[in-house]
Design an enzyme around this catalytic site. Structure first.
Site, PDB file in Angstrom:
ATOM      1  N   HIS A 127       0.757  -1.259   0.000  1.00 15.18           N
ATOM      2  CA  HIS A 127       0.000   0.000   0.000  1.00 15.18           C
ATOM      3  C   HIS A 127       0.786   1.307   0.000  1.00 15.18           C
ATOM      4  CE1 HIS A 127      -3.271  -2.718   0.728  1.00 15.18           C
ATOM      5  NE2 HIS A 127      -4.142  -1.804   1.039  1.00 15.18           N
ATOM      6  N   GLY A 178      -0.474  -2.354  -5.913  1.00 14.13           N
ATOM      7  CA  GLY A 178      -1.353  -3.480  -5.566  1.00 14.13           C
ATOM      8  C   GLY A 178      -2.748  -2.993  -5.189  1.00 14.13           C
ATOM      9  N   HIS A 179      -2.847  -1.775  -4.735  1.00 13.10           N
ATOM     10  CA  HIS A 179      -4.156  -1.161  -4.454  1.00 13.10           C
ATOM     11  C   HIS A 179      -4.196   0.161  -5.200  1.00 13.10           C
ATOM     12  CE1 HIS A 179      -7.726   0.407  -2.666  1.00 13.10           C
ATOM     13  NE2 HIS A 179      -7.752  -0.421  -1.640  1.00 13.10           N
ATOM     14  N   HIS A 240     -11.200  -7.247  -5.947  1.00 12.76           N
ATOM     15  CA  HIS A 240     -11.514  -6.375  -4.809  1.00 12.76           C
ATOM     16  C   HIS A 240     -12.251  -5.134  -5.306  1.00 12.76           C
ATOM     17  CE1 HIS A 240     -10.349  -3.335  -1.731  1.00 12.76           C
ATOM     18  NE2 HIS A 240     -10.482  -4.347  -0.901  1.00 12.76           N
ATOM     19  N   GLU A 292     -13.118  -9.277  -0.413  1.00 17.74           N
ATOM     20  CA  GLU A 292     -13.973  -8.067  -0.462  1.00 17.74           C
ATOM     21  C   GLU A 292     -14.319  -7.773  -1.925  1.00 17.74           C
ATOM     22  OE1 GLU A 292     -12.226  -5.662   3.264  1.00 17.74           O
ATOM     23  OE2 GLU A 292     -10.908  -5.564   1.551  1.00 17.74           O
ATOM     24  N   CYS A 310     -16.791   1.809   1.583  1.00 20.42           N
ATOM     25  CA  CYS A 310     -15.797   2.390   0.653  1.00 20.42           C
ATOM     26  C   CYS A 310     -16.086   1.984  -0.789  1.00 20.42           C
ATOM     27  CB  CYS A 310     -14.386   1.918   0.984  1.00 20.42           C
ATOM     28  SG  CYS A 310     -13.633   2.730   2.394  1.00 20.42           S
ATOM     29  N   CYS A 392     -10.912   2.159   7.111  1.00 23.71           N
ATOM     30  CA  CYS A 392     -10.876   2.947   5.880  1.00 23.71           C
ATOM     31  C   CYS A 392     -12.193   3.678   5.619  1.00 23.71           C
ATOM     32  CB  CYS A 392     -10.557   2.038   4.698  1.00 23.71           C
ATOM     33  SG  CYS A 392     -11.532   0.507   4.675  1.00 23.71           S
ATOM     34  N   CYS A 393     -13.326   3.049   6.045  1.00 18.80           N
ATOM     35  CA  CYS A 393     -14.626   3.613   5.657  1.00 18.80           C
ATOM     36  C   CYS A 393     -14.974   4.936   6.354  1.00 18.80           C
ATOM     37  CB  CYS A 393     -15.738   2.590   5.892  1.00 18.80           C
ATOM     38  SG  CYS A 393     -15.517   1.033   5.017  1.00 18.80           S
TER      39      CYS A 393
HETATM   40  O1  FUB Z   1      -6.726  -1.951   1.743  1.00 17.77           O
HETATM   41  C1  FUB Z   1      -7.144  -0.620   1.991  1.00 17.77           C
HETATM   42  C2  FUB Z   1      -8.611  -0.598   2.240  1.00 17.77           C
HETATM   43  O2  FUB Z   1      -8.910  -1.402   3.377  1.00 17.77           O
HETATM   44  C3  FUB Z   1      -9.443  -1.194   1.143  1.00 17.77           C
HETATM   45  O3  FUB Z   1      -9.790  -0.290   0.153  1.00 17.77           O
HETATM   46  C4  FUB Z   1     -10.619  -1.711   1.873  1.00 17.77           C
HETATM   47  O4  FUB Z   1     -11.367  -2.639   1.139  1.00 17.77           O
HETATM   48  C5  FUB Z   1      -9.990  -2.285   3.100  1.00 17.77           C
HETATM   49  O5  FUB Z   1      -9.490  -3.548   2.860  1.00 17.77           O
HETATM   50 ZN    ZN Z   2     -13.643   0.888   3.722  1.00 20.24          ZN
END
Ligand code: FUB
Ligand code: ZN
Length: 613
Positions: A127, A178-179, A240, A292, A310, A392-393
Site C-alpha cells: 500500500h 497493488g491497491h 476487490h 472483499e 468504501c 478505511c470507511c
Molecule cells: O486496503 C485498503 C482498504 O482497506 C481497502 O480499500 C478496503 O477494502 C480495506 O481492505
Molecule cells: Zn472501507
C-alpha cells in the site's frame, strides 16, 4: 468525446434540506469523532515516527497514513467553507510531521520506515502507492481550500521519487500498485496544478497494469487487483471492489484527460457490468467477504453481502467521472442510489458509528445454524462501530459527505446539467444557478438560472421516475430534461412523482426470486423486526396496495412507509412437507424505514427484500 466540466464543491453550496443537515452532522459530529478515534488508536501519533519494538504506543498499520490523509481531506473541505483555527492547526501539525520525516529523496511512509525499515517498494500489496495517493488527494484538497501549497509541494517530492523509481529506473520489485488510488489522485493533482509529471505517471500506471501479471503473493491473485489483463481489454469487473472502482475512476480520468475513446469504451463496459449484473438495489457492491470482491453475475446474496461502504463511495466516484465524458443520466442515477442508500447506511443516525459492511438482510436465528462446528460462516456485524482495526470507511464517508455538492452540477459549452437534487446555489462563469426543493421528502424542484440566456438547462430525469411534470417545453436527451434558457433570469419547475413502488430483481438474481423491495424515489426501504410482532421470514408483502407514506417526525429526514402484508401463522401440527398445505394468514401492516437507517435501534432482524404474497 463530449467533455463536461464538473463544478467543484467550492462552487456549489448546499443551502438546506436533507444534505445540509447531513453536512452539518458531518462537520459537528463525524469529523471530530473520527479525529478522536484516530487519536485514541495512535494513528495521529504515528506521524511522529516514534514507534519502535517494545514502545509504549500501538504499532502503526501499513495504511494508517491513508486513514489520516482522508481525514485531512475532509478537514480541508470544511476549512474551505468556514475558517476553523483548531482544525487548521491540527492539519498543519500533521504536515509538519510529514515534512520532518520525509526522507531526503522524498520517500514517505510510516510503516515502511519505523516498522519494516528497508522494505521500500518490495511488496506490491503493502500500500505505499495507495497511501501516497490519499496523501496527494489530501494535499490537493488542502491547497484548493486554503491556497497553501506546502503540503502539495512536499508530496510532489514523493511523486518525483515514484516517477524516478517506477518509470525511469524500474527499480521497484513490482510494476504497478497493488491497491489502485494513486492514479486518480495524480489526475486530480494535474487538474489542480498542471504538472506533466502527474499525468505521465498516472498514464504510465494505467497503461502498465495487466501487462505483466504476477501473483502478489499469498492468496492475492492478479484478478484480485485487476492486474490480469491490460485495462483496455478489461470488460468484466473482477476482484476487490474498492481497488476495482478506484482503478475504473482512474481509467475514466485517463479517457477524459487523453481523449482516449478505447479507454472510454472499456469504462462503459465495466460500468455496465458492475451496475447491471453485480450491484445490489442499494448500490452496494461486493458479494463476498473473501477478497472483499465481485463474484459472478447476479450472485447477490442478501444476508452475507459484503458491500463495503468504501466500495459504494468508489462506485459513486467512478459514476461521477463517467458523467463528465459520457453525459448520460444512468451514471448520476447510480450516484444517487449510492448517496441515499449504500453510502449513507455506513453511518449511524447520530453520526458517530460506522458500518464497514452493509448487508441487505439480518436474520439472527440463521446465525445460529452452524453451532455444531467451529467452521461457521462469517456474517456482517449487526451494529455500527466507532472505529475498526481497518478503518478505511469512516474517513471515506467524512470526505465524501463534506464534498458532496461537487457531484450536483456540471457544465458544457452550451449546457448546464443538474444531476442531483438538493437546495443549492452554484456560480460559474457569470452564471448563477439556484435550486429550491425538499427532495427527497417531495419531488418538486425549482431551478432558477441567472445569466444563462442562450444556454440549455439539462435536468436529470431519474431512472426510477415513472411520472413527472415540467412547466416549460423540453425534450429528453440521454435521460435529461432539456430546456432552452431564453433569457437571463429564468425559472423552471419540475415535479417528480415519488409514489412508493414495489420493485423486483432480474430473475437471474436467485436470492430475490419471488420477493419485492420498496423504493420511494431514490430511497430504498427495509423492514426491521423491532417494528412488528411477526417474524420477517413469515411476512408476505401485499403488492396490490401502494405503501402508505408517513411524514417524517424528524428522525430520518425522509418519510417512513407502512406496507400492507399478511403474516403466515406457523402450524406445529402440520407435516414438514405437504401436497395440500393449509396456510393460515393474518393481515398485517408492516412499517418500513429507509434502508440507510437500519440498525439504529439495537440488534434486530432486517430485510430489504420481502417475500411477495
Ligand atoms: O486496503 C485498503 C482498504 O482497506 C481497502 O480499500 C478496503 O477494502 C480495506 O481492505
Ligand atoms: Zn472501507
Amino acid at each position: 468525446m463530449e467533455h463536461l466540466q464538473p463544478l467543484s464543491y467550492l462552487n456549489v453550496d448546499i443551502t438546506g434540506g436533507f444534505w445540509a443537515a447531513a453536512q452539518k452532522r458531518n462537520r459537528d459530529v463525524t469529523i471530530p469523532a473520527v479525529r478522536d478515534r484516530f487519536e485514541e488508536t495512535g494513528r495521529f501519533k504515528a506521524f511522529d515516527f516514534t514507534w519502535k519494538e517494545g514502545a509504549d504506543e500501538p504499532e502503526p498499520h501499513f495504511f494508517w497514513d491513508s486513514d489520516v490523509a482522508k481525514w485531512i481531506e475532509s478537514a480541508a473541505y470544511e476549512l474551505a467553507k468556514a475558517p476553523d483555527e483548531a482544525l487548521q492547526a491540527l492539519v498543519e501539525r500533521v504536515i509538519d510531521r510529514i515534512e520532518a520525516h520525509m526522507e531526503p529523496d522524498g520517500y514517505f511512509n510510516i510503516w515502511h520506515t519505523v516498522v519494516q525499515p528497508g522494505s521500500r517498494f518490495q511488496n506490491q500489496d503493502r500500500h505505499e502507492l495507495y497511501c501516497l495517493g490519499h496523501l496527494l488527494e489530501a494535499a490537493v484538497a488542502y491547497y484548493e481550500a486554503t491556497g497553501r501549497d506546502r503540503f502539495l509541494n512536499t508530496m510532489d517530492r514523493y511523486v518525483e521519487l515514484v516517477y524516478r523509481t517506477f518509470v525511469e529506473e524500474k527499480s521497484a520489485a513490482f510494476d504497478v500498485p497493488g491497491h489502485e488510488e494513486i492514479e486518480l489522485a495524480l489526475y486530480r493533482a494535474w487538474r489542480a496544478r498542471p504538472r506533466e509529471l502527474y499525468k505521465e505517471l498516472a498514464n504510465y500506471f494505467i497503461d502498465k497494469r495487466g501487462t505483466d501479471p504476477k501473483a502478489l503473493g499469498g492468496w492475492c491473485h492478479p484478478l484480485y487487483c485487476q492486474n490480469h489483463i491490460p485495462v483496455r481489454s478489461q470488460r468484466e469487473a473482477v476482484g476487490h471492489c474498492v481497488r476495482a472502482c478506484y482503478l475504473y475512476s482512474g481509467m475514466a480520468d485517463y479517457a477524459a484527460v487523453n481523449g482516449d475513446e478505447e479507454m472510454l469504451a472499456a469504462c462503459r463496459d465495466l460500468f455496465e457490468d458492475v451496475t447491471r449484473r453485480k450491484m445490489y438495489v442499494t448500490g452496494g457492491i461486493g458479494s463476498t467477504h473473501r477478497g472483499e470482491a465481485f463474484t459472478i453475475p447476479y450472485d447477490l446474496p442478501n444476508a452475507s453481502a459484503y458491500t463495503e461502504t468504501c466500495a459504494s463511495i468508489a462506485l459513486a466516484m467512478f459514476a461521477n467521472r463517467m458523467l463528465v465524458i459520457d453525459p448520460d443520466s444512468r451514471y448520476a442515477d447510480v450516484t444517487e442510489t449510492e448517496i441515499y442508500n449504500g453510502i449513507l447506511s455506513g453511518l449511524s443516525l447520530d453520526g458517530e458509528a460506522f458500518f464497514y459492511e452493509n448487508p441487505l438482510e439480518i436474520d439472527l436465528q440463521m446465525r445460529k445454524r452452524d453451532v455444531s462446528t467451529t467452521d461457521a460462516p462469517r456474517w456482517p456485524i449487526t451494529q455500527r462501530q466507532k472505529c475498526f482495526w481497518c478503518s478505511c470507511c469512516p474517513p471515506n464517508l467524512t470526505r465524501f459527505i463534506a464534498s458532496l455538492s461537487g457531484c450536483a452540477i456540471s457544465v458544457g459549452e452550451k449546457d448546464v446539467y443538474l444531476h442531483q437534487f438538493m437546495p443549492l446555489r452554484a456560480e460559474t462563469d457569470g452564471l448563477t444557478l439556484t435550486v429550491e426543493t425538499n427532495y427527497p421528502v417531495d419531488g418538486d424542484v425549482r431551478v432558477r438560472v441567472l445569466g444563462g440566456a442562450g444556454k440549455r438547462l439539462k435536468v436529470r430525469l431519474p431512472g426510477w421516475c415513472r411520472h413527472y411534470t415540467a412547466d416549460r417545453a423540453h425534450t429528453v436527451d440521454r435521460g435529461y430534461l432539456t430546456f432552452d434558457v431564453p433569457g437571463d433570469d429564468c425559472a423552471f419547475e419540475i415535479g417528480f412523482d415519488l409514489t412508493p413502488c414495489f420493485i423486483t430483481a432480474d430473475p437471474r438474481v436467485a436470492e430475490d426470486v419471488g420477493k419485492v423491495a420498496v423504493r420511494r424515489g431514490p430511497v430504498v426501504y427495509c423492514a426491521e423486526a423491532v417494528d412488528t410482532d411477526a417474524s420477517l421470514a413469515l411476512v408476505r408483502a401485499d403488492t396490490a396496495e401502494t405503501p402508505r407514506v408517513i411524514p417524517d417526525d424528524g428522525t430520518y429526514g425522509v418519510p417512513t412507509l407502512v406496507m400492507k402484508a399478511c403474516v403466515i401463522a406457523p402450524d406445529d401440527d402440520a407435516p414438514l412437507y405437504s401436497a395440500d398445505p393449509a396456510v393460515r394468514t393474518t393481515p398485517a401492516e408492516l412499517p418500513l424505514i429507509p434502508y440507510f437507517a437500519f440498525a439504529n435501534r439495537g440488534e434486530t432482524d432486517m430485510r430489504v427484500w420481502l417475500t411477495k404474497a
